[in-house]
Write a protein that holds these residues in place. Structure first.
Motif, PDB file in Angstrom:
ATOM      1  N   ALA A 169      57.681  51.750  37.113  1.00  9.41           N
ATOM      2  CA  ALA A 169      58.910  52.048  36.373  1.00  9.41           C
ATOM      3  C   ALA A 169      59.739  50.801  36.123  1.00  9.41           C
ATOM      4  N   ASP A 170      59.472  49.733  36.896  1.00  8.29           N
ATOM      5  CA  ASP A 170      60.277  48.512  36.747  1.00  8.29           C
ATOM      6  C   ASP A 170      59.442  47.303  37.169  1.00  8.29           C
ATOM      7  N   HIS A 171      60.058  46.131  37.164  1.00  7.82           N
ATOM      8  CA  HIS A 171      59.305  44.907  37.448  1.00  7.82           C
ATOM      9  C   HIS A 171      58.573  44.980  38.792  1.00  7.82           C
ATOM     10  N   ALA A 172      59.241  45.487  39.811  1.00  7.68           N
ATOM     11  CA  ALA A 172      58.641  45.466  41.153  1.00  7.68           C
ATOM     12  C   ALA A 172      57.491  46.465  41.293  1.00  7.68           C
ATOM     13  N   THR A 173      57.567  47.584  40.565  1.00  5.31           N
ATOM     14  CA  THR A 173      56.557  48.632  40.800  1.00  5.31           C
ATOM     15  C   THR A 173      55.400  48.596  39.796  1.00  5.31           C
ATOM     16  N   SER A 174      55.493  47.763  38.758  1.00  6.59           N
ATOM     17  CA  SER A 174      54.414  47.690  37.765  1.00  6.59           C
ATOM     18  C   SER A 174      53.433  46.601  38.185  1.00  6.59           C
ATOM     19  N   THR A 175      52.398  47.005  38.905  1.00  5.12           N
ATOM     20  CA  THR A 175      51.497  46.007  39.486  1.00  5.12           C
ATOM     21  C   THR A 175      50.093  46.595  39.654  1.00  5.12           C
ATOM     22  N   ALA A 176      49.134  45.710  39.932  1.00  3.53           N
ATOM     23  CA  ALA A 176      47.748  46.171  40.050  1.00  3.53           C
ATOM     24  C   ALA A 176      47.356  46.362  41.503  1.00  3.53           C
ATOM     25  N   ARG A 177      46.316  47.184  41.707  1.00  5.38           N
ATOM     26  CA  ARG A 177      45.748  47.348  43.060  1.00  5.38           C
ATOM     27  C   ARG A 177      44.250  47.540  42.926  1.00  5.38           C
ATOM     28  N   GLN A 178      43.543  47.161  43.969  1.00  7.18           N
ATOM     29  CA  GLN A 178      42.085  47.257  43.905  1.00  7.18           C
ATOM     30  C   GLN A 178      41.639  48.689  44.186  1.00  7.18           C
ATOM     31  N   LEU A 179      40.699  49.183  43.352  1.00 15.97           N
ATOM     32  CA  LEU A 179      40.120  50.503  43.613  1.00 15.97           C
ATOM     33  C   LEU A 179      38.849  50.384  44.432  1.00 15.97           C
ATOM     34  N   LEU A 180      38.053  49.344  44.123  1.00 13.98           N
ATOM     35  CA  LEU A 180      36.754  49.161  44.803  1.00 13.98           C
ATOM     36  C   LEU A 180      36.389  47.679  44.732  1.00 13.98           C
TER      37      LEU A 180
END
Ligand code: DP6
Length: 405
Positions: A169-180
């Motif tokens: 929703a904002d700069h801090a929460t718009s980020t990537a994460r590894q699925l596999l």
């Protein structure tokens, strides 16, 4: 006598390309680069495709300078780049970036730049990773968030394997994460079919802004289609279900190019050669029973970004058959003897003789010489530090911090 030359702090890193299987297209916030929807990508092995970047900070430099693929670029004209650098500064303690110190940045790609081959993603991931390394910031999630400010898709290049960019929703929460992780699906392979290595006509940034403004389909895609697809794709990846993975990948590529066609004026990234690849893949998949794969399951999936080049995801066991079909359809014609498509990267010795049905599929789309070459690769890890020494063999900078010739 003491050495009066100010010290140069430096690091050289490399970062990977990623190719989305659920596409990012459209922003809810242009400035912060917050996307309208989540996206999922595969990170490609850096042995075949990567951006390598050396950064150096020193009081010897009188201004910030950058060289990209051998040419100096005007950093002051690149608002996003300046923003990224300012954002890093806000994360530092007072004095960590001493006043009067400037940056030199040297970056090269080992693949065509801006031809719809995700070069900006690898480039910004490498730059932000390198800058953060200079200051001891090693948290991938924070670096991913920073890289997003340079180019949205870059946030996914901070991780290996399969990666989800959570829109947030904002700069801090718009980020990537590894699925596999990249070792989690070891048989996954990627063939990048290079149709053109020329610069694309409509940049992703301009294209997606126009789509958001003018395409009624875009809002429907983001709200009603992608959320379900992201869940299904994450499940397909978690269970290594190639058939589901392939169908979702192709459907999402098709919908991305459909919203481009629904943009006013319309945007066209795929060309006739791209469409012939689509046709060949569906033909091969329709008879994949006869190639040894089970139960009519998909043999191979295509996806296209903002350019005509195809990216094929497939399992290792299918590569010889698919390469044989690509050869039959696209190898350049020669007067005498057999010709082969040029395949760069991972080589496959096993030669497959296509059965009649597969050979007919290739004959149906035949376009000798239409593919320039194929980059054969697989999933790979996230960015890596190569050296912390100037003038070292892998550093792109000489001992004075300027680009090596
Ligand atoms: C088609 O990340 O290049 O490759 O955020 O404006 O820099 P900006 O756009 P960019 O867009 C990439 C779009 C895409 C799809 C994808 O990678 O998800």
């Amino acid at each position: 006598m003491a050495n009066k030359t100010p010290a140069i702090r430096t690091v050289t890193v490399r970062a990977p390309v990623n190719i989305a299987v659920i596409k990012y297209w459209g922003k809810s916030d242009e400035k912060l680069i917050i996307p309208l929807n989540d996206s999922i990508s595969g990170t490609l092995d850096m042995e075949q495709m990567c951006a390598t970047t050396s950064v150096a900070l020193s009081a010897q430099f009188t201004s910030n300078r950058m060289w990209l693929n051998g040419e100096e670029v005007d950093m002051t004209a690149n608002a996003r780049l300046l923003r990224c650098i300012e954002e890093v500064k806000t994360m530092l303690s007072p004095g960590e970036w001493p006043s009067g110190h400037h940056l030199n940045i040297v970056s090269v790609n080992n693949f065509p730049t801006a031809a719809g081959l995700a070069s900006s993603a690898a480039g910004y991931a490498a730059l932000m990773y390198a800058l953060c390394q200079l200051f001891g910031i090693d948290d991938a999630a924070r670096i991913s968030t920073l890289a997003r400010l340079g180019s949205g898709s870059a946030c996914r290049s901070l991780y290996g394997g399969f990666v989800q960019w959570v829109a947030g929703a904002d700069h801090a929460t718009s980020t990537a994460r590894q699925l596999l992780g990249e070792a989690g699906w070891p048989s996954m392979r990627v063939l990048v079919l290079v149709v053109s290595d020329h610069r694309k006509d409509t940049s992703s940034t301009a294209g997606m802004a126009l789509t958001v403004q003018t395409s009624p389909l875009m809002a429907h895609r983001a709200a009603a289609v992608v959320p379900g697809r992201v869940r299904e794709m994450a499940a397909a990846i978690a269970s290594r279900d190639f058939d589901a993975f392939a169908r979702l990948t192709m459907a999402d590529s098709n919908q991305f190019h459909a919203v481009c066609a629904d943009t006013y004026p319309p945007i066209r990234y795929m060309n006739d050669v791209s469409w012939s690849v689509v046709s060949l893949v569906h033909r091969l998949n329709s008879s994949s029973n006869s190639s040894g794969s089970k139960g009519g399951a998909a043999l191979v999936a295509y996806t296209f970004d903002a350019g005509p080049n195809a990216c094929l995801y497939l399992l290792e066991e299918a590569v010889p058959t698919v390469l044989a079909a690509l050869n039959a359809a696209y190898a350049p014609k020669k007067e005498k003897g057999e010709t082969q498509l040029e395949v760069k990267g991972i080589q496959y010795q096993q030669k497959v003789k296509l059965n009649k049905e597969m050979a007919d599929h290739a004959a149906a789309v035949v376009r000798p010489g239409a593919l320039k070459y194929v980059i054969s690769t697989k999933l790979g890890p996230g960015p890596q530090v190569l050296t912390r020494t100037l003038g070292d063999e892998v550093s792109l900078m000489a001992a004075n911090g300027l680009p090596k010739l």
